[in-house]
Design a protein around this motif. Structure first.
Motif, PDB file in Angstrom:
ATOM      1  N   CYS A 239       2.938  -0.939   4.290  1.00 20.01           N
ATOM      2  CA  CYS A 239       2.582   0.437   3.930  1.00 20.01           C
ATOM      3  C   CYS A 239       3.872   1.221   3.717  1.00 20.01           C
ATOM      4  O   CYS A 239       4.692   1.332   4.633  1.00 20.01           O
TER       5      CYS A 239
ATOM      6  N   HIS B  23      -9.131   5.207  -7.030  1.00 23.25           N
ATOM      7  CA  HIS B  23     -10.201   6.087  -6.575  1.00 23.25           C
ATOM      8  C   HIS B  23     -10.991   6.684  -7.743  1.00 23.25           C
ATOM      9  O   HIS B  23     -12.217   6.691  -7.734  1.00 23.25           O
TER      10      HIS B  23
ATOM     11  N   ASP C 127      -4.664   3.090   2.157  1.00 24.23           N
ATOM     12  CA  ASP C 127      -5.051   2.509   0.866  1.00 24.23           C
ATOM     13  C   ASP C 127      -5.513   1.061   0.994  1.00 24.23           C
ATOM     14  O   ASP C 127      -6.470   0.633   0.348  1.00 24.23           O
TER      15      ASP C 127
ATOM     16  N   HIS D 173       0.726   6.299  -6.272  1.00 22.13           N
ATOM     17  CA  HIS D 173       0.087   5.005  -6.484  1.00 22.13           C
ATOM     18  C   HIS D 173       0.711   4.244  -7.639  1.00 22.13           C
ATOM     19  O   HIS D 173       1.136   3.093  -7.493  1.00 22.13           O
TER      20      HIS D 173
ATOM     21  N   HIS E 169      -1.473  -1.236  -6.372  1.00 26.01           N
ATOM     22  CA  HIS E 169      -2.299  -0.226  -7.020  1.00 26.01           C
ATOM     23  C   HIS E 169      -2.443  -0.445  -8.531  1.00 26.01           C
ATOM     24  O   HIS E 169      -1.809  -1.322  -9.115  1.00 26.01           O
TER      25      HIS E 169
ATOM     26  N   ASP F 292      -2.702  12.577   2.291  1.00 21.97           N
ATOM     27  CA  ASP F 292      -3.983  11.946   2.616  1.00 21.97           C
ATOM     28  C   ASP F 292      -4.524  12.375   3.973  1.00 21.97           C
ATOM     29  O   ASP F 292      -5.371  11.684   4.552  1.00 21.97           O
TER      30      ASP F 292
ATOM     31  N   ARG G 199      -9.368  -0.272  -0.427  1.00 24.17           N
ATOM     32  CA  ARG G 199      -9.301  -0.941  -1.727  1.00 24.17           C
ATOM     33  C   ARG G 199      -9.302  -2.468  -1.649  1.00 24.17           C
ATOM     34  O   ARG G 199      -9.715  -3.131  -2.593  1.00 24.17           O
TER      35      ARG G 199
ATOM     36  N   SER H 245       0.845  -1.187   0.000  1.00 23.42           N
ATOM     37  CA  SER H 245       0.000   0.000   0.000  1.00 23.42           C
ATOM     38  C   SER H 245       0.883   1.240   0.000  1.00 23.42           C
ATOM     39  O   SER H 245       1.788   1.358   0.831  1.00 23.42           O
TER      40      SER H 245
END
Length: 244
Positions: free
Chosen positions: A39, A163, A16, A126, A116, A47, A20, A11
């Motif tokens: 992550c 997104h 994320d 991403h 992603h 974010d 997702r 991520s």
């Protein structure tokens, strides 16, 4: 390495994985997998607008997002959360970061991986993450990289939904019914207090994907019922012994 089947989610930012693929994570944890979530950043700059508007410092924002990610991972049943703290906006992925991810991939030996979409002009963190993951996967398969370590096989890389879906060239070819674990995903989403505006948005996405699941599992001829689902795009061919 766990004796259980393993999976690895990479991520870009600390939230994320929740929006997702939180359902996929929770479902596979219940199926007996050990899912590792890595992550690359906390999403502290890009974010976390609400926290910055409240006057928080960088260290405060990172601490809050760390706590949210840890709480969300617990809600999903994740026992292995790795927070690399590489920074975001931009996410700079140098050789040192690459070595860290290759080490994680070889340590986990995942049956499958997730990251992603390949294209995201709204958030280059991403799409840069996915290029980074593909390269790390390749290196982890190389016998000449750190000889003596167990090399990686050929895990599928699933690309989870971006997104701004229609702008990303993302075309799902796998739909996963997450209805049995929806309460866990929703609980994980509600851990992300820095992005409250996304809670209902990703609920609607899951409901839309459930409709696609039903249509593609039989449609009007008797498709499976499904209330919540997630969609994924595969990168690599699927090897089968019989066509479904």
């Amino acid at each position: 390495m766990s004796a259980k089947p393993t999976a690895l989610v990479i991520s870009a930012h600390a939230a994320d994985f929740v929006w997702r693929c939180g359902g996929a994570i929770a479902l596979h944890q219940e199926l007996g997998y050990e899912v590792t979530v890595a992550c690359l950043s906390f999403g502290e700059r890009g974010d976390s607008a609400r926290l910055w508007k409240e006057g928080k410092s960088l260290d405060e924002v990172k601490a809050i997002r760390r706590a949210e990610a840890e709480a969300a991972a617990e809600a999903l049943g994740v026992g292995d959360l790795r927070l690399l703290d590489l920074g975001d906006y931009p996410l700079r992925l140098d050789a040192g970061a690459q070595d860290q991810l290759v080490d994680i991939i070889r340590d986990v030996q995942p049956k499958w991986m997730m990251s992603h979409s390949r294209w995201d002009p709204y958030n280059t963190d991403h799409m840069n993450t996915t290029s980074f993951v593909l390269e790390a996967r390749m290196i982890a398969q190389a016998w000449g990289h750190n000889p003596g370590e167990k090399v990686l096989g050929a895990p599928q890389l699933y690309l989870f939904e971006p997104h701004q879906t229609e702008q990303m060239g993302w075309k799902p070819d796998v739909f996963l019914d997450i209805t049995p674990v929806w309460d866990k995903k929703r609980a994980a989403m509600e851990c992300m207090n820095g992005q409250i505006h996304l809670w209902d948005y990703y609920t609607r996405v899951a409901q839309q994907r459930a409709n696609h699941f039903k249509r593609n599992s039989g449609g009007q001829a008797g498709g499976r019922d499904c209330k919540y689902a997630e969609g994924f795009e595969t990168i690599f061919p699927v090897c089968v012994d019989e066509l479904a």
